[in-house]
Motif scaffolding. Structure first.
Motif, mmCIF file in Angstrom:
data_model
loop_
_atom_site.group_PDB
_atom_site.id
_atom_site.type_symbol
_atom_site.label_atom_id
_atom_site.label_comp_id
_atom_site.label_asym_id
_atom_site.label_seq_id
_atom_site.Cartn_x
_atom_site.Cartn_y
_atom_site.Cartn_z
ATOM 1 N N GLU A 626 0.848 -1.187 0.000
ATOM 2 C CA GLU A 626 0.000 0.000 0.000
ATOM 3 C C GLU A 626 0.887 1.241 0.000
ATOM 4 N N LEU A 627 0.477 2.230 -0.777
ATOM 5 C CA LEU A 627 1.241 3.464 -0.963
ATOM 6 C C LEU A 627 0.433 4.649 -0.454
ATOM 7 N N LEU A 628 1.024 5.427 0.471
ATOM 8 C CA LEU A 628 0.345 6.598 1.020
ATOM 9 C C LEU A 628 1.309 7.766 1.117
ATOM 10 N N VAL A 629 0.736 8.963 1.149
ATOM 11 C CA VAL A 629 1.538 10.183 1.166
ATOM 12 C C VAL A 629 1.081 11.062 2.324
ATOM 13 N N HIS A 630 2.062 11.560 3.101
ATOM 14 C CA HIS A 630 1.734 12.395 4.258
ATOM 15 C C HIS A 630 1.317 13.790 3.814
ATOM 16 N N ARG A 631 0.284 14.290 4.440
ATOM 17 C CA ARG A 631 -0.140 15.676 4.167
ATOM 18 C C ARG A 631 1.017 16.621 4.499
ATOM 19 N N PRO A 632 1.260 17.639 3.689
ATOM 20 C CA PRO A 632 2.388 18.547 3.949
ATOM 21 C C PRO A 632 2.292 19.203 5.319
ATOM 22 N N ILE A 633 3.450 19.300 5.980
ATOM 23 C CA ILE A 633 3.536 19.945 7.288
ATOM 24 C C ILE A 633 4.224 21.288 7.109
ATOM 25 N N PRO A 634 3.617 22.379 7.564
ATOM 26 C CA PRO A 634 4.235 23.706 7.381
ATOM 27 C C PRO A 634 5.630 23.762 7.988
ATOM 28 N N GLU A 635 6.469 24.561 7.397
ATOM 29 C CA GLU A 635 7.838 24.697 7.874
ATOM 30 C C GLU A 635 7.856 25.203 9.317
ATOM 31 N N GLY A 636 8.722 24.621 10.109
ATOM 32 C CA GLY A 636 8.840 24.978 11.514
ATOM 33 C C GLY A 636 7.861 24.269 12.424
ATOM 34 N N MET A 637 7.009 23.420 11.841
ATOM 35 C CA MET A 637 6.018 22.685 12.627
ATOM 36 C C MET A 637 6.318 21.183 12.579
ATOM 37 N N LYS A 638 5.671 20.444 13.462
ATOM 38 C CA LYS A 638 5.756 18.990 13.446
ATOM 39 C C LYS A 638 4.408 18.413 13.853
ATOM 40 N N GLU A 639 4.227 17.143 13.536
ATOM 41 C CA GLU A 639 2.967 16.473 13.854
ATOM 42 C C GLU A 639 3.037 15.879 15.251
ATOM 43 N N ALA A 640 2.079 16.251 16.085
ATOM 44 C CA ALA A 640 1.937 15.632 17.403
ATOM 45 C C ALA A 640 0.795 14.640 17.295
ATOM 46 N N ARG A 641 1.115 13.374 17.429
ATOM 47 C CA ARG A 641 0.110 12.342 17.164
ATOM 48 C C ARG A 641 -0.331 11.658 18.454
ATOM 49 N N SER A 642 -1.627 11.534 18.578
ATOM 50 C CA SER A 642 -2.204 10.804 19.705
ATOM 51 C C SER A 642 -1.863 9.329 19.597
ATOM 52 N N PRO A 643 -1.785 8.611 20.727
ATOM 53 C CA PRO A 643 -1.581 7.160 20.654
ATOM 54 C C PRO A 643 -2.656 6.455 19.840
ATOM 55 N N TRP A 644 -3.870 7.031 19.804
ATOM 56 C CA TRP A 644 -4.960 6.416 19.047
ATOM 57 C C TRP A 644 -4.956 6.875 17.584
ATOM 58 N N GLY A 645 -4.017 7.733 17.255
ATOM 59 C CA GLY A 645 -3.966 8.265 15.913
ATOM 60 C C GLY A 645 -3.015 7.504 15.015
ATOM 61 N N PHE A 646 -2.949 7.977 13.776
ATOM 62 C CA PHE A 646 -2.082 7.393 12.757
ATOM 63 C C PHE A 646 -1.525 8.559 11.953
#
Length: 838
Positions: A626-646
């Motif tokens: 399976e092939l997936l692409v991450h939504r772009p993250i603005p410069e200077g930011m990062k993704e904080a992901r919940s344990p229930w998230g993906f």
């Protein structure tokens, strides 16, 4: 020859559907022509009360999903309000008190009969009156209950009034529960001598290739003033309605009492109920006296065997089955908690198509309709009776715990007697993350519940979902021992893998399967809830150990309430979030507005697959790549992901404005090596890390077609491609069924898609609002999309798409004919679809 006959039977049975009944084959739906009003006044049960200004509606009905008055900017939107008592936990929906009334007249066929009314579920604390007489109170919002109306009915041809009050007050749930009579209601008239409601229990104690023993227990009820000798005749019918086994027995039933009849029949050349071919038989029980038929019921069942073996695992019909499961809550997205048969059936269809073979009912009994769908479609079920026992949990001060001491046995009996004939059910669950699990009251209650379950059904296993809760941190694991001793299958929530969770007592829990099995080799173990990021580790344990039978992700499908526990957030790169507090940060935040759903589903709120679903299918070996692409993250930011998230990934290679910028591409596969091609040219290649199924690339974005190839050595084992779409130019409507029953109960689900010139769905469009016009013999039951933040109405004839998709649910109006749905949007070619009702 026998194999040939069995093959032919399987072909025939697979295309002939057996009639299944919501509650009882003698009952008729009592859903039509009710009147409703939200009101906290008393006295509305009086039969002379004037309800002519109340709203007319058909059940099932959920008032908490209806639009609220007074659209205050930022405070009230559609059915959602910031003033909600439950806040994020219940998805910002409003409770209150609701009244239902129905005036009905019975004809002469009811004379001399015993007349019962059955409610499959009323949320919650329901009071019921007939002609001003209070029949009783039923606190739990998820169990079925019945009343005998006979002594309080008017003479035939005179009007009767039934009134129901439901109270959804205070904080009474940890998730969206709905409100009102949200499941079916049935009316049933039987002779004074009859088989009791839920009085038939069918089991298959012995199965061989040539024959199956079918045991039918029938409870015969005599409501007359004289003892009765009754002939109980049992016929087993195959799916085409042919009698394949028959037996009869005479029993004497004393006055105003119940007598049990048990008969064992042999079905030759049985066709088994399996996940692939869920064949259903039925047991027809006929009561006769002096040659006259007094009563007849028909109970669907499946011929199948279950075995729970500490050395072999879980066996269905002698074959080891590993559970590829997901937890589900009971709501149906844009319909709220309304449990129409087609809505429940579609949910199971979607999950089965997405690769699941099992569901866990979280954390309450489901509707009859959902279990019927699991029986027909071949989906295994692990039930869940209660989320709380005697102790309040997480501030749910108005919860069921207030009624538990008085009602637990009545509700367990209601669950077991209604549901124990469903072949889809394999394990009974008695609780979820119980607050008092480690103390002596928890030990006592667990034994009471498990004993009662086994008394009513000794053929299945008993489980419970265990978790170290904040209340239990003071206990060592050994304190749970007397509690776990009551279980056949230990269920662990988040004990294996995933991010560190402070609710886990110590690191030893990550090895709990091994240590517990060493001490209790005859038991089985499963993950009753797991983080998406722990899917591979949990499945590896299931493949490695026979005694680990699989597990259930949290959660299979998005649901209203527990808002945003799985949603990603963007924070500054420099932000430090203590890993051990992630669960508490995401789960106990009081506000999430405007996010109203959990946003943690493998499928979204309207049934479209999300990234975790594709990952899960590679974990389960259902899909090679399976092939997936991450939504772009603005410069200077990062993704904080919940344990229930993906990770916030999409099945998309359409990222206008990102040209030349690096995109994070994830390839999920069990192949050893991955090669990426863009527009036919190789751009990257990578060996999949040992022990992982993920290859991650940073690829400069360029429109076209991106393809991932998976290789084992030189052998290609799978490919997955994504192509850039153009601008949306048209609306496309696709109905799951273009012909439905004209019975006010059936539904047509119409997928709404924005497509480009080539007919591809445009996944980046979240802004186009579509207006719907419906004419003909149907009504708009709901409109929706997969957005976790779209608080607009589910009932108005307009809504934005999310990731290029939306959903319209049409409900048959009760008349035969054609309903036509037209969809329009500014700058788009309109679409039209016709739905026939007959």
């Amino acid at each position: 020859m026998n194999k040939f006959i069995a093959f032919v039977q399987t072909l025939v049975y697979s295309v002939i559907a057996i009639t299944t009944f919501g509650q009882d084959s003698r009952a008729v739906l009592f859903d039509a022509d009710w009147r409703f009003k939200k009101d906290s006044l008393t006295g509305l049960e009086n039969p002379t009360y004037k309800d002519d200004r109340w709203r007319n509606l058909n059940l099932p009905h959920d008032w908490s999903i209806e639009d609220l008055p007074g659209q205050l900017a930022g405070q009230v939107m559609g059915p959602f309000t910031k003033a909600s008592v439950g806040k994020a936990a219940t998805g910002y929906t409003e409770g209150g008190v609701g009244w239902y009334r129905k005036t009905f007249t019975l004809d002469k066929s009811y004379q001399g009969k015993q007349t019962y009314i059955t409610f499959d579920g009323v949320y919650m604390d329901a009071d019921v009156w007939i002609n001003g007489h209070h029949l009783g109170n039923h606190p739990y919002g998820y169990t079925a209950f019945s009343y005998n109306l006979t002594d309080f009915l008017q003479p035939t041809d005179q009007p009767n009034v039934i009134a129901v009050r439901a109270k959804n007050l205070g904080k009474n749930s940890r998730w969206y529960a709905g409100a009102g009579i949200y499941r079916h209601v049935w009316l049933m008239a039987v002779n004074p001598v009859h088989t009791a409601i839920n009085g038939t229990f069918v089991t298959t104690p012995s199965i061989t290739p040539g024959a199956a023993q079918v045991l039918v227990e029938s409870s015969v009820e005599n409501m007359t003033a004289q003892p009765k000798t009754v002939e109980v005749r049992v016929d087993v019918l195959n799916p085409s309605g042919q009698v394949v086994a028959s037996q009869k027995q005479s029993v004497m039933v004393a006055t105003m009492s119940t007598r049990s009849s048990t008969q064992q029949l042999t079905v030759k050349m049985p066709v088994l109920w399996t996940l692939e071919k869920p064949i259903l038989y039925s047991a027809r029980v006929t009561l006769l006296s002096e040659g006259k038929m007094l009563d007849q019921t028909r109970t669907p069942f499946g011929i199948r065997s279950l075995e729970f073996n500490g050395q072999k695992g879980f066996l269905l019909n002698g074959n080891v089955v590993k559970i590829k499961g997901g937890c589900i809550h009971h709501d149906n997205g844009p319909l709220g908690a309304v449990a129409l048969d087609r809505a429940e059936e579609r949910k199971i269809e979607l999950l089965k198509k997405a690769g699941y073979n099992a569901i866990r009912l979280s954390h309450n009994p489901s509707s009859s309709a959902l279990l019927n769908a699991c029986d027909r479609l071949g989906m295994l079920v692990v039930t869940d009776a209660f989320d709380m026992w005697e102790k309040e949990k997480l501030g749910v001060s108005n919860g069921y715990h207030r009624f538990f001491k008085e009602w637990w046995k009545k509700d367990i009996d209601a669950i077991m007697l209604r549901d124990r004939n469903h072949p889809s059910i394999i394990i009974w669950g008695i609780g979820n993350e119980i607050w008092e699990a480690a103390d002596t009251s928890g030990h006592r209650i667990a034994k009471q519940l498990a004993d009662e379950v086994r008394r009513l059904d000794p053929t299945r296993a008993v489980t419970e979902a265990m978790l170290y809760l904040p209340q239990q941190i003071k206990y060592k694991w050994e304190a749970f021992g007397p509690h776990l001793a009551n279980l056949d299958v230990d269920g662990y929530n988040y004990f294996i893998g995933g991010p560190y969770d402070p609710m886990q007592r110590d690191s030893a829990t990550t090895h709990r399967y091994e240590t517990e099995h060493a001490q209790h080799p005859n038991k089985l173990y499963m993950s009753t809830e797991s983080y998406p990021s722990a899917a591979l580790e949990n499945w590896n344990a299931a493949e490695k150990y026979s005694y680990v039978i699989g597990g259930f992700s949290w959660t299979a499908m998005d649901y209203i309430g527990e808002a945003n526990i799985g949603g990603p957030s963007l924070v500054a790169q420099a932000t430090k979030i203590p890993k051990g507090l992630m669960s508490l940060v995401f789960f106990f935040k009081p506000e999430s507005w405007p996010v109203f759903n959990a946003h943690c589903g493998d499928l979204d709120l309207i049934g479209n697959r999300k990234a975790a679903s594709y990952y899960q299918n590679v974990v389960w070996r259902n899909s090679p790549i399976e092939l997936l692409v991450h939504r772009p993250i603005p410069e200077g930011m990062k993704e904080a992901r919940s344990p229930w998230g993906f990770p916030d990934e999409l099945k998309s290679w359409s990222w206008s404005g990102q040209e030349g910028k690096p995109m994070q591409v994830s390839v999920y596969t069990r192949a050893k090596r991955v090669r990426l091609e863009l527009n036919g040219k190789t751009i990257a290649e990578q060996t999949v890390p040992e022990g992982s199924i993920t290859a991650t690339f940073d690829i400069p974005y360029q429109s076209g077609t991106l393809t991932a190839h998976g290789f084992d050595g030189e052998k290609e084992v799978g490919t997955s491609s994504l192509s850039t779409t153009g601008k949306p130019v048209a609306i496309r409507l696709v109905a799951d069924r273009t012909t439905i029953k004209a019975d006010q109960q059936d539904l047509s689900y119409v997928q709404v898609e924005l497509v480009d010139q080539a007919g591809q769905v445009v996944p980046w469009d979240n802004d186009t609002e579509i207006t719907y016009q419906l004419t003909g013999n149907a009504s708009l039951a709901g409109v929706g999309n997969g957005s976790p933040v779209d608080l607009s109405s589910f009932q108005q004839a307009h809504k934005k798409v999310y990731e290029g998709r939306g959903l319209v649910i049409l409900r048959a109006s009760g008349q035969k004919g054609v309903a036509t749905l037209t969809a329009t949007a500014r700058g788009m070619k309109a679409a039209k679809i016709a739905i026939t009702t007959r």
